[in-house]
Design a protein around this motif. Structure first.
Motif, PDB file in Angstrom:
ATOM      1  N   ALA A 634     -65.336  16.135  61.477  1.00  0.00           N
ATOM      2  CA  ALA A 634     -66.135  15.078  60.846  1.00  0.00           C
ATOM      3  C   ALA A 634     -67.607  15.457  61.010  1.00  0.00           C
ATOM      4  N   GLY A 635     -68.395  15.229  59.990  1.00  0.00           N
ATOM      5  CA  GLY A 635     -69.789  15.675  60.043  1.00  0.00           C
ATOM      6  C   GLY A 635     -70.744  14.698  59.391  1.00  0.00           C
ATOM      7  N   ALA A 636     -71.941  14.637  59.960  1.00  0.00           N
ATOM      8  CA  ALA A 636     -73.044  13.866  59.387  1.00  0.00           C
ATOM      9  C   ALA A 636     -74.134  14.854  59.003  1.00  0.00           C
ATOM     10  N   MET A 637     -74.193  15.216  57.724  1.00  0.00           N
ATOM     11  CA  MET A 637     -75.216  16.106  57.151  1.00  0.00           C
ATOM     12  C   MET A 637     -74.971  17.586  57.462  1.00  0.00           C
ATOM     13  N   ILE A 638     -74.140  17.942  58.452  1.00  0.00           N
ATOM     14  CA  ILE A 638     -73.878  19.351  58.795  1.00  0.00           C
ATOM     15  C   ILE A 638     -72.454  19.689  58.360  1.00  0.00           C
ATOM     16  N   VAL A 651     -66.522  22.666  53.881  1.00  0.00           N
ATOM     17  CA  VAL A 651     -66.112  21.264  53.992  1.00  0.00           C
ATOM     18  C   VAL A 651     -67.382  20.423  54.054  1.00  0.00           C
ATOM     19  N   LYS A 652     -67.605  19.613  53.031  1.00  0.00           N
ATOM     20  CA  LYS A 652     -68.837  18.847  52.935  1.00  0.00           C
ATOM     21  C   LYS A 652     -68.912  17.776  54.018  1.00  0.00           C
ATOM     22  N   ALA A 653     -70.098  17.574  54.530  1.00  0.00           N
ATOM     23  CA  ALA A 653     -70.341  16.513  55.502  1.00  0.00           C
ATOM     24  C   ALA A 653     -70.696  15.218  54.777  1.00  0.00           C
ATOM     25  N   ASP A 654     -70.534  14.092  55.493  1.00  0.00           N
ATOM     26  CA  ASP A 654     -71.017  12.814  54.947  1.00  0.00           C
ATOM     27  C   ASP A 654     -72.533  12.836  54.890  1.00  0.00           C
ATOM     28  N   ARG A 655     -73.108  12.217  53.836  1.00  0.00           N
ATOM     29  CA  ARG A 655     -74.564  12.289  53.608  1.00  0.00           C
ATOM     30  C   ARG A 655     -75.313  11.150  54.306  1.00  0.00           C
ATOM     31  N   SER A 656     -74.887  10.823  55.525  1.00  0.00           N
ATOM     32  CA  SER A 656     -75.546   9.768  56.311  1.00  0.00           C
ATOM     33  C   SER A 656     -75.855  10.318  57.690  1.00  0.00           C
ATOM     34  N   PHE A 661     -81.853   2.863  60.073  1.00  0.00           N
ATOM     35  CA  PHE A 661     -81.418   1.492  59.816  1.00  0.00           C
ATOM     36  C   PHE A 661     -81.274   1.292  58.325  1.00  0.00           C
ATOM     37  N   GLY A 662     -80.561   0.253  57.962  1.00  0.00           N
ATOM     38  CA  GLY A 662     -80.472  -0.141  56.559  1.00  0.00           C
ATOM     39  C   GLY A 662     -79.409   0.584  55.772  1.00  0.00           C
ATOM     40  N   THR A 663     -78.637   1.494  56.405  1.00  0.00           N
ATOM     41  CA  THR A 663     -77.615   2.261  55.690  1.00  0.00           C
ATOM     42  C   THR A 663     -76.270   2.087  56.385  1.00  0.00           C
ATOM     43  N   LYS A 664     -75.221   1.809  55.602  1.00  0.00           N
ATOM     44  CA  LYS A 664     -73.888   1.696  56.185  1.00  0.00           C
ATOM     45  C   LYS A 664     -73.337   3.081  56.496  1.00  0.00           C
ATOM     46  N   HIS A 665     -72.614   3.223  57.605  1.00  0.00           N
ATOM     47  CA  HIS A 665     -72.053   4.505  58.019  1.00  0.00           C
ATOM     48  C   HIS A 665     -70.531   4.386  58.071  1.00  0.00           C
ATOM     49  N   ASN A 666     -69.864   5.264  57.359  1.00  0.00           N
ATOM     50  CA  ASN A 666     -68.405   5.313  57.357  1.00  0.00           C
ATOM     51  C   ASN A 666     -68.015   6.778  57.238  1.00  0.00           C
TER      52      ASN A 666
END
Length: 749
Positions: A634-638, A651-656, A661-666
């Protein structure tokens, strides 16, 4: 990228009869210095993204949706300005409701852009200053710089060059501090335009060339075209025709590649002007009308006013005075409406010529006087003062003549009375006159001697005073020099203390990173490499490993910033991993990302402070089952890079990112069953973003992946050395220094 402004040179009386100068000014139209390349595919892409984001629950409070709405609003300003206004107003309301201050500031900037294009400069300034106040409140420095830039552009359009230059330098200072090279290029470009408006063409060219060099380094075609526009015009004004033609040729090619409706209008306008210079008036009028139609569709009032004045001049030249008068009046009315003083002056001049040609001399005189008033108010004041002086001089001379006449009449009356005594007094008068002359000469010589003596005494006093001032200045300089020496010693001591502190921080950070023995035990000796190169002494990148519940956890992260701030974030990240994995035994990668994000927001109090520090992170969990290996990621931006059988899978990372603040993370977990030899790579963006090479461009992700595909079968130690040598050569070729922390981890499974 650049400020939203342009400057249109209005033709003066002399230019109207000088074709070469007129061609020079029309080239300024064609090479107009604005961002006019909002391409259709960009708008389509943003519209599609906006449609997808609307499917998210409560999308109107989602920052991704609001940011996309603002970006789409901005991209419409060159093609459909009304869409810019509608979308910006919608975004402003939603951002205010969601307490998303960054988005609200950007929406106000877009509303200012719309008003600017419509020629409503005071309204534009109102929007800009309101947006600036919000950006300053949340310390949104990039937004502050953009607001400064647009305020400066508006002041420039109003002819307030001193105010414009002040705000452009404010924007430049912030952009240099935050490393916004694109913004720095735009600021140099805009400052050059202010110098050009003041007739300082050599200084303006120097600024524009600075902007061009940066845009070329960044590989930004739109920016290169923007800078070439101004460089071409300045070469023409400096009469460097060869350079101008070369630069203009490059600009035309870029215009064809980028293509936009406004640019087409200005090109047609340039063609019309060339026809004018060749006395092909029919062809000139046809092209002016084509350009006018396009500009009316775009709502470009400023250029419409100029084209109508040109049409008036064309009809004046071919003695079609009715149409000439119609276009000239329309041009004047529009110029007065939008407050374009230069065009008001030019329209008055044209009307003066038309009325003179039709025998209406009184009206011709009225418009000529208005042309002069708008041309140079300072000169008008000087003429008025000079006229008053001449009138006063005339009245004084008239009174003196009357007195002289009266005295002459009295002399005639007395002449007869004294005629009989004339001969008796002649001898006495002559002697008396000689005596007066002698006494006068003596008195005059005495006065000259006294004056010379006083002058000598004054000079002696001035010399003595100057000597004393020089001595005093020497003493003051000596005192200042002592203070500077003392300050230098203190700064040296402080520098040593700072270096000692950073060295201590490095020892602490190295102690927190995994030891070689720990890496060998968990991953296996000769089965991995870690390429770790901080930009400064300490690093915002870090890597971390652990083994819990028969699972191997491997982490690579890139914290916000570098140096000491980045190192602090990396230590927080490693401490959170210790707590979550080794103490709470959480090994699911997607859950780890969510917990780390939650803890960062809580530790840094980001909901209260509105700060956005955080980190990009990738987590790999390995578990062995008989002869198979299961990989969870699982990845955040990497991203994760897998290579099997010479096939590369990214394997693409999530773009969060984590934090903020102000952004939902899943976060999404990806699972792979590995049955054949597999090589995996985790890496921060420092390597691919590094500038270098002969073209001084970024290394780029595609080239980085191709390099790994070429060397992955080599021993891990060889791969690590190859990465280092390649990076060193890349930076050396471009004469560049390292711009960010760099971390790459390769593992053989």
């Amino acid at each position: 990228m650049v400020s939203l402004y342009s400057r249109i040179n209005i033709f003066s009386f002399t230019v109207f009869f000088n074709p070469m100068k007129k061609i020079l000014l029309i080239l300024s139209f064609i090479l107009l210095r604005q961002l006019l390349y909002a391409q259709k595919h960009e708008i389509d892409s943003l519209s599609n993204l906006l449609t997808r984001l609307k499917q998210i629950q409560n999308f109107e409070a989602d920052t991704n949706y609001l940011n996309t709405l603002n970006e789409l609003s901005y991209n419409y300003y060159t093609s459909i300005p009304d869409s810019t206004r509608i979308l910006a107003e919608q975004s402003r309301v939603l951002c205010k409701k969601a307490h998303y201050f960054v988005g609200e500031s950007i929406a106000l900037r877009n509303l200012g852009v719309y008003s600017y294009i419509q020629g409503e400069y005071e309204q534009a300034l109102n929007y800009y200053f309101e947006g600036l106040q919000i950006a300053q409140k949340i310390n949104f420095r990039k937004g502050i710089a953009r607001m400064y830039n647009n305020i400066a552009a508006t002041y420039n359009r109003q002819g307030k060059y001193a105010e414009s230059l002040d705000y452009h330098f404010k924007a430049l200072k912030i952009r240099e501090e935050i490393g916004d090279r694109q913004g720095v290029a735009a600021s140099w470009h805009n400052i050059g335009i202010i110098y050009e408006n003041q007739g300082k063409y050599a200084e303006a060219l120097e600024m524009s060339l600075k902007s061009l060099r940066i845009e070329e380094e960044l590989g930004n075609k739109i920016g290169v075209a923007e800078s070439l526009i101004n460089v071409s015009e300045l070469y023409l004004k400096l009469e460097r025709l060869t350079d101008a033609l070369s630069s203009y040729d490059r600009t035309l090619k870029l215009h064809k590649e980028l293509g936009d409706k406004r640019g087409i209008a200005y090109n047609i306008l340039g063609i019309a002007t060339i026809y004018t210079a060749q006395n092909l008036h029919k062809a000139a009028i046809e092209n002016y009308l084509k350009s006018l139609k396009l500009c009316e569709e775009l709502g470009d009032k400023r250029v419409i006013a100029v084209i109508k004045n040109d049409l008036a001049k064309e009809h004046y030249t071919i003695k079609n005075y009715d149409k000439a008068l119609l276009y000239a009046k329309s041009s004047l009315e529009l110029a007065l409406e939008i407050g374009l003083k230069e065009q008001v002056q030019a329209s008055h001049e044209t009307l003066s010529l038309i009325y003179k040609a039709t025998g209406k001399y009184q009206l011709a005189l009225v418009h000529y006087e208005q042309f002069k008033i708008y041309g140079d108010s300072i000169n008008s004041i000087e003429v008025e003062n000079k006229t008053a002086f001449l009138e006063a001089q005339y009245q004084n001379e008239k009174k003196l003549a009357a007195l002289q006449k009266e005295q002459a009449q009295k002399d005639i009356a007395k002449e007869k009375e004294i005629q009989s005594h004339k001969f008796q007094r002649n001898g006495f008068i002559a002697g008396f006159i000689v005596l007066i002359i002698i006494v006068g000469l003596i008195f005059r010589n005495l006065e000259k001697q006294k004056k010379a003596k006083r002058l000598l005494e004054t000079k002696n006093r001035e010399v003595q005073q100057a000597k004393e001032e020089i001595q005093q200045q020497a003493e003051e300089l000596k005192a200042v020099n002592q203070i500077l020496n003392q300050t230098y010693v203190e700064l040296q001591d402080k520098s040593i203390d700072i270096q000692d502190s950073i060295s201590a921080a490095l020892r602490i950070q190295n102690a927190l990173l995994p030891l070689t023995e720990e890496m060998n035990k968990i991953i296996g000796q000769d089965k991995y490499f870690v390429f770790f190169r901080p930009k400064d002494v300490v690093s915002g990148d870090f890597y971390w490993v652990s083994e819990q519940k028969n699972k191997k956890i491997i982490v690579l992260a890139d914290s916000t910033g570098h140096g000491v701030p980045g190192a602090l974030m990396s230590m927080i990240g490693m401490q959170l991993l210790e707590q979550l994995v080794n103490e709470n035994l959480i090994v699911a990668p997607e859950r780890l990302l969510l917990f780390i994000h939650t803890e960062l927001v809580k530790l840094l109090k980001q909901k209260q402070t509105l700060t956005s520090e955080g980190m990009d992170i990738a987590i790999v969990v390995l578990s062995e089952n008989n002869s198979n290996t299961t990989l969870e990621y699982a990845g955040a931006m990497i991203p994760l890079l897998l290579i099997q059988n010479n096939e590369v899978v990214e394997v693409k990372a999530d773009r969060s990112p984590l934090g903020g603040f102000g952004t939902k993370h899943n976060f999404q977990k990806h699972t792979f069953e590995l049955q054949s030899p597999t090589y995996i790579y985790l890496y921060s963006d420092g390597y691919s973003d590094q500038f270098g090479g002969k073209q001084r461009k970024k290394f780029m992700s595609r080239k980085f992946r191709e390099m790994l595909q070429n060397i992955y079968l080599q021993p891990m130690e060889v791969q690590q050395k190859y990465l280092g040598n390649t990076l060193d050569r890349w930076m050396k070729e471009g004469n560049e220094t390292q711009t960010d922390d760099i971390t790459i981890m390769g593992i053989q499974l």
